[in-house]
Design a protein around this motif. Structure first.
Motif, short mmCIF file in Angstrom:
data_model
loop_
_atom_site.label_atom_id
_atom_site.label_comp_id
_atom_site.label_asym_id
_atom_site.label_seq_id
_atom_site.Cartn_x
_atom_site.Cartn_y
_atom_site.Cartn_z
N SER A 1 12.39 -22.69 -17.78
CA SER A 1 12.74 -23.29 -19.05
C SER A 1 12.20 -22.48 -20.19
CB SER A 1 12.18 -24.72 -19.11
OG SER A 1 10.77 -24.67 -19.00
N SER A 2 12.65 -22.83 -21.40
CA SER A 2 12.22 -22.07 -22.57
C SER A 2 10.73 -22.23 -22.81
CB SER A 2 13.01 -22.54 -23.81
OG SER A 2 12.81 -23.94 -24.01
N PRO B 1 22.97 -21.22 -21.04
CA PRO B 1 21.98 -22.16 -20.49
C PRO B 1 22.41 -22.79 -19.17
CG PRO B 1 22.35 -22.54 -22.84
CD PRO B 1 23.41 -21.59 -22.38
N LEU C 1 18.89 -17.67 -20.88
CA LEU C 1 18.73 -18.97 -21.53
C LEU C 1 19.46 -19.03 -22.86
CD1 LEU C 1 14.95 -19.68 -20.81
CD2 LEU C 1 16.91 -20.96 -19.91
N ALA D 1 21.70 -20.51 -16.43
CA ALA D 1 20.25 -20.47 -16.19
C ALA D 1 19.81 -21.62 -15.31
CB ALA D 1 19.50 -20.50 -17.52
N ASN D 2 20.41 -22.81 -15.51
CA ASN D 2 20.06 -23.95 -14.67
C ASN D 2 20.54 -23.76 -13.24
OD1 ASN D 2 18.89 -25.29 -16.85
ND2 ASN D 2 20.83 -26.23 -17.46
N GLN E 1 15.22 -13.49 -18.48
CA GLN E 1 15.30 -14.95 -18.49
C GLN E 1 15.62 -15.48 -19.88
OE1 GLN E 1 11.49 -16.08 -16.92
NE2 GLN E 1 12.02 -15.60 -14.80
N ARG E 2 15.02 -14.86 -20.88
CA ARG E 2 15.31 -15.29 -22.26
C ARG E 2 16.77 -15.05 -22.61
NH1 ARG E 2 10.13 -13.03 -25.75
NH2 ARG E 2 8.65 -14.68 -25.19
#
Length: 370
Positions: free
Chosen positions: A325-326, A315, A311, A318-319, A307-308
């Motif tokens: 979220s971060s 980004p 992101l 990721a959405n 996930q990191r």
């Protein structure tokens, strides 16, 4: 008039075409196996390079050593042998390049077996001597054991490296590997199995069998005092049995074929040789499954790292994928790092077989497998 020459030519053409077809299939299998091993161990390296809940410092050292040895299958052994199969003429005799490749093959294979034995030894000490774990397996001794796993095989296999030495090396068209001719020196061939395969197998079998028996006894005791846990999965059997089954399935045929070749002086059939020679490399991929992916803490940490990465790199993607979220990722990371405080320092790394002692709310003793 019957033309024997045309028949002979057509037969050679068909034989050559069949050999090329077999060679293409073998190369495809080797490449696919190499990609699987490399990707699997890269994912493992991303996780164990950082802290994982329940894994001690010594455990991470052993796991890094195992990951490096398994990665060498895909990054060193397979490319070298494929390059030799492409550039070397099959009619040529042995050369210095084949000796170097054969030395690298044997060294990586041996290092992997020694590393697996070291992990089993660490697990045994952590389970049966938990209070003395830190004094028995210090950081210095851990590094010395890992150094021995990497330095002793090249020293033992050094005669393979010299073209004019006691070990002859030839390129096998059956397995597409530079193989030592063990039949030329039976005593040295048997000594390799005596110093590498059999000692490592004995250590792994003894350590894992003792741990499995201890887990079995503890599971039977828990059933008497806690009926609610009777339906709990037998993690010891789910981990230890596949680990040992994969080890013997991958390595025993190769060692048996080597001993057979040394004693009888003849080789096994073509496809049988290909399978037994390349089967040990598949253990490098199976280790990723049995030693890592079956562990819940590892999977949780891998998801967080993935996930990191998404992101950080993309980004928008990721959405779209609905990644957290971060701030949420940092929150999960804090939970994972805090969980590591409550774990025993002697927890066994990746094999999920360290027995840790904890007290439940009812003050009952419960031994769990991670």
């Amino acid at each position: 008039r019957f033309d024997c020459t045309n028949v002979f030519v057509r037969k050679n053409v068909r034989t050559r075409s069949l050999e090329l077809t077999h060679r293409s299939v073998k190369v495809s299998i080797i490449i696919a196996l190499g990609v699987m091993i490399t990707l699997g161990n890269i994912a493992v390296l991303l996780v164990i390079s950082s802290s994982v809940a329940g894994w001690s410092r010594n455990s991470r050292y052993f796991l890094l050593s195992l990951t490096a040895a398994d990665s060498a299958f895909g990054l060193l052994v397979m490319p070298l042998n494929l390059c030799v199969s492409l550039v070397k003429d099959y009619t040529e005799g042995p050369d210095a390049l084949c000796h170097v490749v054969a030395f690298c093959n044997a060294t990586v294979y041996s290092t992997c077996m020694y590393t697996l034995a070291s992990i089993s030894l660490e697990r045994y000490i952590a389970v049966f001597y938990p209070l003395k774990y830190s004094s028995i397996l210090t950081r210095k001794r851990t590094l010395l054991l890992i150094s021995f796993s990497w330095c002793f095989p090249p020293f033992l296999l050094l005669p393979i490296l010299f073209p004019d030495g006691i070990i002859e090396v030839h390129f096998s068209t059956a397995s597409l590997v530079c193989n030592p001719s063990y039949s030329t020196n039976v005593g040295y061939s048997l000594s390799l199995t005596g110093f590498i395969f059999f000692p490592c197998s004995i250590i792994m079998s003894y350590a894992n069998l003792r741990v499995w028996c201890a887990a079995k006894r503890q599971r039977l005791k828990l059933r008497k005092y806690d009926c609610a846990r009777r339906n709990r999965h037998d993690v010891a059997s789910r981990v230890l049995v596949p680990v040992m089954a994969a080890y013997y399935t991958c390595w025993t045929p190769c060692m048996a074929a080597m001993i057979y070749n040394a004693v009888s002086g003849s080789s096994v059939p073509e496809w049988a040789e290909f399978v037994v020679v390349w089967l040990p490399t598949s253990n490098g991929f199976l280790n990723c499954i049995f030693y890592f992916w079956i562990n819940q803490s590892f999977r949780r940490k891998f998801r967080l790292i993935l996930q990191r990465l998404i992101l950080a790199l993309c980004p928008k993607l990721a959405n779209i994928l609905g990644c957290c979220s971060s701030s949420k990722a940092q929150f999960i990371s804090g939970i994972l790092e805090n969980n590591s405080v409550h774990e025993r320092s002697s927890s066994v790394s990746s094999t999920c077989t360290l027995l840790t002692l904890s007290f439940s709310s009812s003050q009952e003793t419960d031994i769990r497998f991670f």
